[in-house]
Design an enzyme around this catalytic site. Structure first.
Site, PDB file in Angstrom:
ATOM      1  CB  VAL A 113     -64.721   0.105 -50.529  1.00 52.80           C
ATOM      2  CG1 VAL A 113     -65.127  -0.282 -49.133  1.00 52.80           C
ATOM      3  CG2 VAL A 113     -65.523  -0.638 -51.555  1.00 52.80           C
ATOM      4  CE  LYS A 114     -64.719   8.185 -50.049  1.00 51.46           C
ATOM      5  NZ  LYS A 114     -63.525   7.667 -50.737  1.00 51.46           N
ATOM      6  NE  ARG A 115     -68.985  -1.660 -51.905  1.00 50.48           N
ATOM      7  CZ  ARG A 115     -68.382  -1.222 -53.002  1.00 50.48           C
ATOM      8  NH1 ARG A 115     -68.351   0.054 -53.291  1.00 50.48           N
ATOM      9  NH2 ARG A 115     -67.823  -2.074 -53.834  1.00 50.48           N
TER      10      ARG A 115
END
Ligand SMILES: O=c1ccn([C@@H]2O[C@H](COP(=O)(O)O)[C@@H](O)[C@H]2O)c(=O)[nH]1
Length: 307
Positions: A113-115
């Site tokens: 999700v690469k938050r």
């Protein structure tokens, strides 16, 4: 003026002492099933090839079939959240059902999700994905540190409390990232290191601090290091792994992006035992009738490469 307390969502309290760490669960998954992680990426063309509509219902059916095929063969799945997010709230409901199936099947799930954000916003992302009982609960999530590794402090803290894992993007498999991730840090304790190296060092330092377990223990905090790269050119030295608190590596880039699983040891040196071999399109393109066999082949290949 008093401030309202931060909403805690639908989460339940956890006793960190009672919660086995993500690193421990990952180590167990490696021992039981090896290092393969099946990516769940419902691209529109894959849904079409699988005879499914390009809708949230199609992505749900796809994800659940992938989970069913992966169950009992591998230890990990990695849903690519973007492919669910494109359907809005219906896509999130679909993803929740896929994650529920994964948990029931005993698979560890890593939300790709690469938050990344700062302070309470970063913490809120963490609560969404890492809080026990939250709708989107996973075992680990990918995060980016491009607002500074310190900006993720609340997420590290939450993951530590809830026994979850984080994978920080360090050297990503896409070619356009290199110029940026090889840039040199200007000041502070990491001055002179590449951005990728600074992220790797910061994560490794945390695992070393927490790595009080037995020899060969795996840390709960990992990095993403693409399998398509010459990692030495990113200022990352993987020759010698620490005896305990080994930093796990989420390694996309095998299969469709061109990296060969047989190169595992050449690519990751002393860290090879902590590498999660992630493949999406190269496995998913086998289709619903042959995906089990495709996964089985990857398990054999990766087992041989890891030794
Ligand atoms: O450096 C990175 C980080 C993440 N990814 C993600 O992994 C999969 C790769 O899919 P393939 O079909 O196996 O190429 C995809 O979800 C990417 O967003 C990555 O490729 N590289």
């Amino acid at each position: 003026m008093t401030h309202a307390p931060e909403p805690s969502g639908s989460t339940s309290p956890v006793d960190p002492l009672e919660t086995p760490s993500f690193g421990d669960r990952l180590g167990r998954a490696f021992d039981l099933r090896g290092p393969v992680c099946v990516g769940i990426d419902p691209h529109a063309w894959l849904l079409r090839d699988w005879g499914l509509p390009d809708t949230a219902a199609g992505a749900e059916s796809f994800g659940r079939q992938v989970v069913a095929a992966a169950a009992g063969q591998v230890g990990l799945v990695k849903p690519q959240v973007a492919f669910y997010e494109r359907f809005g709230s219906a896509g999130y409901v679909a993803l929740e059902r896929v994650l529920t199936d994964a948990r029931a099947a005993g698979l560890l799930s890593i939300a790709d999700v690469k938050r990344g954000d700062l302070g309470t916003s970063a913490e809120a992302y963490g609560q969404a994905w890492l809080s026990p009982g939250s709708a989107l609960e996973v075992d680990a999530m990918t995060v980016n540190a491009y607002m500074g590794v310190g900006s993720l402090e609340p997420v590290f803290a939450l993951a530590g409390q809830t026994g979850k894992g984080l994978f920080l993007l360090a050297a990503t498999s896409n070619p356009e990232a290199a110029a940026f991730q090889r840039a040199v840090v200007a000041e502070g304790t990491q001055a002179g290191h590449t951005v990728a190296g600074a992220v790797f060092d910061a994560v490794s330092a945390r695992n070393a601090r927490n790595g009080v377990g037995s020899t060969g223990s795996i840390g709960s905090f990992g990095v993403v290091l693409g399998a398509t790269l010459d990692l030495a050119t990113f200022g990352i030295d993987l020759a010698e792994a620490p005896a305990r608190g080994l930093t796990p590596i989420l390694a996309p880039g095998f299969g469709h992006q061109g990296a060969q699983v047989s190169d595992l040891r050449n690519l990751y040196g002393g860290y090879a035992q902590g590498v999660i071999v992630s493949e999406s399109r190269s496995v998913l393109s086998a289709g619903p009738d042959r995906i089990r066999q495709a996964i089985a082949r990857r398990v054999v290949e990766a087992g041989a490469a890891r030794g």
